[in-house]
Scaffold this motif. Structure first.
Motif, PDB file in Angstrom:
ATOM      1  N   PHE A 208       0.835  -1.205   0.000  1.00  0.00           N
ATOM      2  CA  PHE A 208       0.000   0.000   0.000  1.00  0.00           C
ATOM      3  C   PHE A 208       0.870   1.255   0.000  1.00  0.00           C
ATOM      4  N   VAL A 209       1.878   1.295   0.873  1.00  0.00           N
ATOM      5  CA  VAL A 209       2.740   2.479   0.966  1.00  0.00           C
ATOM      6  C   VAL A 209       3.531   2.666  -0.328  1.00  0.00           C
ATOM      7  N   TRP A 210       4.055   1.563  -0.862  1.00  0.00           N
ATOM      8  CA  TRP A 210       4.844   1.665  -2.094  1.00  0.00           C
ATOM      9  C   TRP A 210       3.990   2.165  -3.252  1.00  0.00           C
ATOM     10  N   MET A 211       2.781   1.624  -3.397  1.00  0.00           N
ATOM     11  CA  MET A 211       1.910   2.067  -4.485  1.00  0.00           C
ATOM     12  C   MET A 211       1.506   3.521  -4.300  1.00  0.00           C
ATOM     13  N   ALA A 212       1.237   3.930  -3.055  1.00  0.00           N
ATOM     14  CA  ALA A 212       0.866   5.321  -2.802  1.00  0.00           C
ATOM     15  C   ALA A 212       2.018   6.257  -3.182  1.00  0.00           C
ATOM     16  N   ALA A 213       3.236   5.885  -2.809  1.00  0.00           N
ATOM     17  CA  ALA A 213       4.401   6.708  -3.162  1.00  0.00           C
ATOM     18  C   ALA A 213       4.617   6.725  -4.670  1.00  0.00           C
ATOM     19  N   ALA A 214       4.419   5.581  -5.326  1.00  0.00           N
ATOM     20  CA  ALA A 214       4.594   5.508  -6.778  1.00  0.00           C
ATOM     21  C   ALA A 214       3.563   6.383  -7.493  1.00  0.00           C
ATOM     22  N   LEU A 215       2.322   6.346  -7.046  1.00  0.00           N
ATOM     23  CA  LEU A 215       1.280   7.167  -7.660  1.00  0.00           C
ATOM     24  C   LEU A 215       1.536   8.650  -7.406  1.00  0.00           C
ATOM     25  N   TYR A 216       2.036   8.963  -6.216  1.00  0.00           N
ATOM     26  CA  TYR A 216       2.379  10.360  -5.928  1.00  0.00           C
ATOM     27  C   TYR A 216       3.486  10.838  -6.864  1.00  0.00           C
ATOM     28  N   GLY A 217       4.484   9.990  -7.077  1.00  0.00           N
ATOM     29  CA  GLY A 217       5.564  10.350  -7.987  1.00  0.00           C
ATOM     30  C   GLY A 217       5.065  10.551  -9.405  1.00  0.00           C
ATOM     31  N   GLN A 218       4.128   9.708  -9.826  1.00  0.00           N
ATOM     32  CA  GLN A 218       3.555   9.850 -11.171  1.00  0.00           C
ATOM     33  C   GLN A 218       2.733  11.131 -11.272  1.00  0.00           C
ATOM     34  N   TYR A 219       1.938  11.407 -10.243  1.00  0.00           N
ATOM     35  CA  TYR A 219       1.015  12.547 -10.283  1.00  0.00           C
ATOM     36  C   TYR A 219       1.753  13.876 -10.254  1.00  0.00           C
ATOM     37  N   THR A 220       2.756  13.981  -9.388  1.00  0.00           N
ATOM     38  CA  THR A 220       3.474  15.238  -9.224  1.00  0.00           C
ATOM     39  C   THR A 220       4.657  15.362 -10.171  1.00  0.00           C
ATOM     40  N   ASN A 221       5.065  14.240 -10.757  1.00  0.00           N
ATOM     41  CA  ASN A 221       6.273  14.214 -11.585  1.00  0.00           C
ATOM     42  C   ASN A 221       7.475  14.724 -10.800  1.00  0.00           C
ATOM     43  N   PHE A 222       7.469  14.434  -9.482  1.00  0.00           N
ATOM     44  CA  PHE A 222       8.555  14.840  -8.590  1.00  0.00           C
ATOM     45  C   PHE A 222       9.642  13.778  -8.678  1.00  0.00           C
ATOM     46  N   ALA A 223      10.711  14.093  -9.402  1.00  0.00           N
ATOM     47  CA  ALA A 223      11.722  13.099  -9.755  1.00  0.00           C
ATOM     48  C   ALA A 223      12.333  12.374  -8.561  1.00  0.00           C
ATOM     49  N   PRO A 224      12.681  13.058  -7.450  1.00  0.00           N
ATOM     50  CA  PRO A 224      13.296  12.326  -6.332  1.00  0.00           C
ATOM     51  C   PRO A 224      12.431  11.184  -5.813  1.00  0.00           C
ATOM     52  N   VAL A 225      11.117  11.401  -5.757  1.00  0.00           N
ATOM     53  CA  VAL A 225      10.215  10.334  -5.303  1.00  0.00           C
ATOM     54  C   VAL A 225      10.011   9.307  -6.407  1.00  0.00           C
ATOM     55  N   ALA A 226       9.722   9.779  -7.612  1.00  0.00           N
ATOM     56  CA  ALA A 226       9.420   8.869  -8.721  1.00  0.00           C
ATOM     57  C   ALA A 226      10.578   7.925  -9.001  1.00  0.00           C
ATOM     58  N   LYS A 227      11.817   8.446  -8.954  1.00  0.00           N
ATOM     59  CA  LYS A 227      12.966   7.594  -9.229  1.00  0.00           C
ATOM     60  C   LYS A 227      13.279   6.659  -8.065  1.00  0.00           C
ATOM     61  N   THR A 228      13.110   7.162  -6.845  1.00  0.00           N
ATOM     62  CA  THR A 228      13.430   6.340  -5.675  1.00  0.00           C
ATOM     63  C   THR A 228      12.520   5.136  -5.572  1.00  0.00           C
ATOM     64  N   VAL A 229      11.230   5.352  -5.754  1.00  0.00           N
ATOM     65  CA  VAL A 229      10.268   4.253  -5.598  1.00  0.00           C
ATOM     66  C   VAL A 229       9.958   3.576  -6.926  1.00  0.00           C
ATOM     67  N   SER A 230      10.639   3.986  -8.003  1.00  0.00           N
ATOM     68  CA  SER A 230      10.463   3.371  -9.312  1.00  0.00           C
ATOM     69  C   SER A 230       8.992   3.403  -9.735  1.00  0.00           C
TER      70      SER A 230
END
Length: 409
Positions: A208-230
């Motif tokens: 749940f946490v990983w998917m939430a972080a991944a979706l946040y990275g996709q939504y915001t296009n915030f590279a540090p999060v998107a790249k870290t959580v793939s």
């Protein structure tokens, strides 16, 4: 990949499905022993076969479609192999996504009930021996028989042997190594869970946490999060983890619903991959790619539901073990061979020869490099962790007061 990656650590004996529902006693002639109490002797042979098939799909993509786009064959692949063959081979890159799903399933299975130290040992001994060998062999081949991109630099080769080159922005010696970086990020995230120990609830929370972080990275296009959580590939790993929970504990609406959500959330990343490969003579269809992945997801669901438990061909374990070295070695070495021999050897003979040669090379590497090196490395790593534990206990005992503390006058 994996590659791939990287998945022979699954134990030969896996636990049978745990029945969490309270069942009333049944007075019949059938065996009513709870599932958790029954002895198990299952091995998922079908996963070994699937790993080899998806590895061969990646090989076919590179040898036929990708080499054609790089002009390695000297002319378009459609002219050499025909449009019908190219139409199939050009979707072989989806084998990487399939590897990620299998990886989520098998890493969860092989880590259950094991401490963090064993998780780390299993990943290092599984990945590094064949990988370092592949980097050195590929680099030597590129130095002796350079491709149009030129010879690799020594500094790049040395950093590549650590598998950390992408952290430094250094080019991969072989293009397929990018998938190992995605696997590595998965291992680092999963190691946090392994530190606390795997339980049903913790694994679900992790997904749940990983998917939430991944979706946040996709939504915001915030590279540090998107790249870290793939963000682009996280749904594949999560789908594999949920499939293992289904396999271990049985299906329920929560797991099946999460699995369905993971499938749907692969779409944005798949669109990017389709756009990346839709170049030149390649016209990739997202609809076709998604249907192929959906079929694979359903096949993996059948594995999780134990519908394919009757597949027990021992030969599958042999070909499954070849998957990782085959994946690591085929890309650049194959380009070198095709680049130099495409005008001398008929294309189909050259393709057949490459496949046979790479399978044979993978067997040699697995038998004479991977297995011996892994045994030595595993023993030394266990000694190292044992030394750390002894030193840690000693430090704690020294720090602990040995008697009552008297107040100073």
């Amino acid at each position: 990949m994996a590659a791939e990656n990287a998945l022979d650590d699954a134990p030969t004996v896996v636990l049978p499905r745990v029945d969490l529902a309270v069942q009333p006693p049944v007075s019949s002639g059938r065996d009513t022993t709870p599932a958790a109490a029954r002895p198990a002797s299952d091995r998922l042979y079908v996963l070994d076969g699937l790993r080899f098939l998806v590895a061969m799909s990646v090989v076919s993509f590179h040898v036929i479609a990708d080499y054609g786009s790089r002009n390695t064959w000297g002319r378009p692949a459609a002219e050499i192999f025909g449009s019908a063959v190219l139409d199939v081979a050009e979707y072989g890159w989806l084998g990487v996504e399939c590897f990620f799903v299998i990886s989520g399933f098998v890493i969860c299975m092989s880590s259950w009930g094991r401490p963090l130290s064993e998780f780390a040992i299993s990943r290092v001994t599984r990945l590094m021996p064949a990988y370092v060998f592949a980097v050195l062999v590929t680099s030597a081949a590129l130095v002796l028989f350079p491709l149009p991109e030129g010879r690799p630099r020594l500094s790049d080769v040395l950093v590549n042997t650590t598998m950390l080159q992408q952290f430094f922005g250094i080019k991969d010696i072989d293009f397929v190594y990018w998938t190992l970086f995605e696997e590595l990020k998965f291992y680092l995230l999963f190691a946090v869970l392994a530190y606390f120990g795997l339980t049903y609830r913790r694994v679900l929370f992790f997904c749940f946490v990983w998917m939430a972080a991944a979706l946040y990275g996709q939504y915001t296009n915030f590279a540090p999060v998107a790249k870290t959580v793939s963000s682009q590939y996280a749904p594949y790993f999560v789908a594999g983890i949920l499939l293992y929970l289904i396999y271990r504990f049985g299906p329920n609406l929560f797991l099946l619903g999460g699995f369905a959500v993971a499938i749907v959330t692969t779409a944005p990343g798949l669109i990017k991959r389709v756009a990346f490969y839709s170049k030149g003579e390649h016209i990739i269809s997202f609809d076709v790619a998604f249907v192929i992945m959906l079929c694979f997801f359903l096949l993996m669901l059948a594995v999780a539901l134990r519908w394919l438990a009757g597949v027990r061909w021992r030969a599958l374990t042999i070909v499954g073990a070849l998957t990782y070295p085959l994946y690591l070695l085929h890309m650049q070495l194959g380009r070198i061979v095709v680049h130099r021999l495409h005008d001398v050897v008929p294309p189909w003979f050259l393709v057949a020869g490459l496949v046979v040669a790479f399978v044979a090379l993978a067997y040699v590497v697995q038998r004479f490099v991977e297995r011996p090196a892994a045994r030595v490395l595993r023993a030394r790593l266990r000694e190292s962790f044992a030394q750390i534990r002894v030193a840690d206990r000693h430090d704690r005992s020294v720090a602990r007061p040995r008697g009552p503390v008297r107040a100073e006058r």
